[in-house]
Write a protein that holds these residues in place. Structure first.
Motif, PDB file in Angstrom:
ATOM      1  N   ALA A 259      -5.351 -11.051   0.680  1.00  0.00           N
ATOM      2  CA  ALA A 259      -3.943 -11.380   0.920  1.00  0.00           C
ATOM      3  C   ALA A 259      -3.013 -10.189   0.676  1.00  0.00           C
ATOM      4  O   ALA A 259      -1.885 -10.173   1.164  1.00  0.00           O
ATOM      5  N   CYS A 260      -3.483  -9.189  -0.062  1.00  0.00           N
ATOM      6  CA  CYS A 260      -2.662  -8.010  -0.384  1.00  0.00           C
ATOM      7  C   CYS A 260      -2.868  -6.868   0.607  1.00  0.00           C
ATOM      8  O   CYS A 260      -2.241  -5.813   0.474  1.00  0.00           O
ATOM      9  N   LEU A 261      -3.741  -7.061   1.596  1.00  0.00           N
ATOM     10  CA  LEU A 261      -4.056  -6.018   2.567  1.00  0.00           C
ATOM     11  C   LEU A 261      -3.444  -6.373   3.919  1.00  0.00           C
ATOM     12  O   LEU A 261      -3.793  -7.391   4.517  1.00  0.00           O
ATOM     13  N   ALA A 262      -2.523  -5.558   4.388  1.00  0.00           N
ATOM     14  CA  ALA A 262      -1.845  -5.803   5.668  1.00  0.00           C
ATOM     15  C   ALA A 262      -2.237  -4.722   6.671  1.00  0.00           C
ATOM     16  O   ALA A 262      -1.948  -3.546   6.454  1.00  0.00           O
ATOM     17  N   PRO A 263      -2.888  -5.099   7.786  1.00  0.00           N
ATOM     18  CA  PRO A 263      -3.234  -4.094   8.797  1.00  0.00           C
ATOM     19  C   PRO A 263      -1.973  -3.587   9.487  1.00  0.00           C
ATOM     20  O   PRO A 263      -1.106  -4.374   9.849  1.00  0.00           O
ATOM     21  N   ILE A 264      -1.883  -2.260   9.627  1.00  0.00           N
ATOM     22  CA  ILE A 264      -0.672  -1.705  10.228  1.00  0.00           C
ATOM     23  C   ILE A 264      -0.928  -0.761  11.397  1.00  0.00           C
ATOM     24  O   ILE A 264      -0.042  -0.531  12.205  1.00  0.00           O
ATOM     25  N   ALA A 265      -2.123  -0.184  11.478  1.00  0.00           N
ATOM     26  CA  ALA A 265      -2.396   0.804  12.523  1.00  0.00           C
ATOM     27  C   ALA A 265      -3.910   1.013  12.595  1.00  0.00           C
ATOM     28  O   ALA A 265      -4.650   0.483  11.773  1.00  0.00           O
ATOM     29  N   PHE A 266      -4.336   1.791  13.572  1.00  0.00           N
ATOM     30  CA  PHE A 266      -5.741   2.187  13.602  1.00  0.00           C
ATOM     31  C   PHE A 266      -5.865   3.548  14.259  1.00  0.00           C
ATOM     32  O   PHE A 266      -5.006   3.969  15.030  1.00  0.00           O
TER      33      PHE A 266
ATOM     34  N   CYS B 263      -1.513  -1.583   1.178  1.00  0.00           N
ATOM     35  CA  CYS B 263      -1.670  -2.433   0.000  1.00  0.00           C
ATOM     36  C   CYS B 263      -0.622  -2.009  -1.030  1.00  0.00           C
ATOM     37  O   CYS B 263      -0.537  -0.839  -1.384  1.00  0.00           O
ATOM     38  N   ARG B 264       0.194  -2.971  -1.459  1.00  0.00           N
ATOM     39  CA  ARG B 264       1.236  -2.703  -2.454  1.00  0.00           C
ATOM     40  C   ARG B 264       0.965  -3.405  -3.776  1.00  0.00           C
ATOM     41  O   ARG B 264       1.726  -3.273  -4.720  1.00  0.00           O
ATOM     42  N   LYS B 265      -0.116  -4.195  -3.833  1.00  0.00           N
ATOM     43  CA  LYS B 265      -0.400  -4.962  -5.047  1.00  0.00           C
ATOM     44  C   LYS B 265      -1.885  -4.857  -5.394  1.00  0.00           C
ATOM     45  O   LYS B 265      -2.739  -5.176  -4.566  1.00  0.00           O
ATOM     46  N   TRP B 266      -2.156  -4.398  -6.607  1.00  0.00           N
ATOM     47  CA  TRP B 266      -3.515  -4.285  -7.107  1.00  0.00           C
ATOM     48  C   TRP B 266      -3.481  -4.358  -8.623  1.00  0.00           C
ATOM     49  O   TRP B 266      -2.426  -4.232  -9.243  1.00  0.00           O
TER      50      TRP B 266
END
Length: 136
Positions: free
Chosen positions: A69-76, A93-96
């Motif tokens: 839930a903390c991993l957002a795909p943005i590019a490749f 990822c902004r939360k760990w």
């Protein structure tokens, strides 16, 4: 005859701290592209999703924990190297949990998005760095 290259699927993560800086890791001596700085991540193993790969790699490489839930795909990135073609989704990822450290002896650097080009990046990472600079 067409030269057929193996496609290598690698997942990468732009960890972004509270100050908006992005974590880069330096490839250690003895590995290909030693001395280059990159976004942490690694090869997607058979049966893994890219998100599962990042959760595993961030634990192994940086001694931190995160979740899907903390991993957002943005590019490749899609880049041909001499021996293979790299396909690499990039997640933010902004939360760990934990404090990132070079668990495999690699150097770390927290970098502002507009300074990513100051680092020697692998060719596939260069357009990703430009996209991050425009987003953050």
């Amino acid at each position: 005859m067409v030269d057929v290259k193996k496609i290598l699927l690698v997942a990468a993560c732009a960890l972004v701290d509270r100050d908006g800086r992005i974590l880069l890791t330096e490839r250690p001596e003895g590995k290909s592209m030693a001395g280059y700085w990159e976004f942490p991540g690694g090869k997607v193993e058979e049966g893994e999703t890219p998100e599962e790969t990042l959760i595993r790699e961030l634990r192994e490489e940086l001694d931190i924990e995160t979740e899907t839930a903390c991993l957002a795909p943005i590019a490749f990135a899609s880049h041909s190297y001499e021996d293979f073609h790299l396909l690499m989704p990039l997640f933010v990822c902004r939360k760990w949990k934990g404090i990132p450290r070079g668990a495999e002896g690699q150097s770390l650097s927290w970098v502002r998005a507009d300074r990513l080009s100051d680092y020697k990046l692998p060719p596939a990472d260069i357009p990703l760095a430009a996209q991050l600079r425009d987003m953050l």
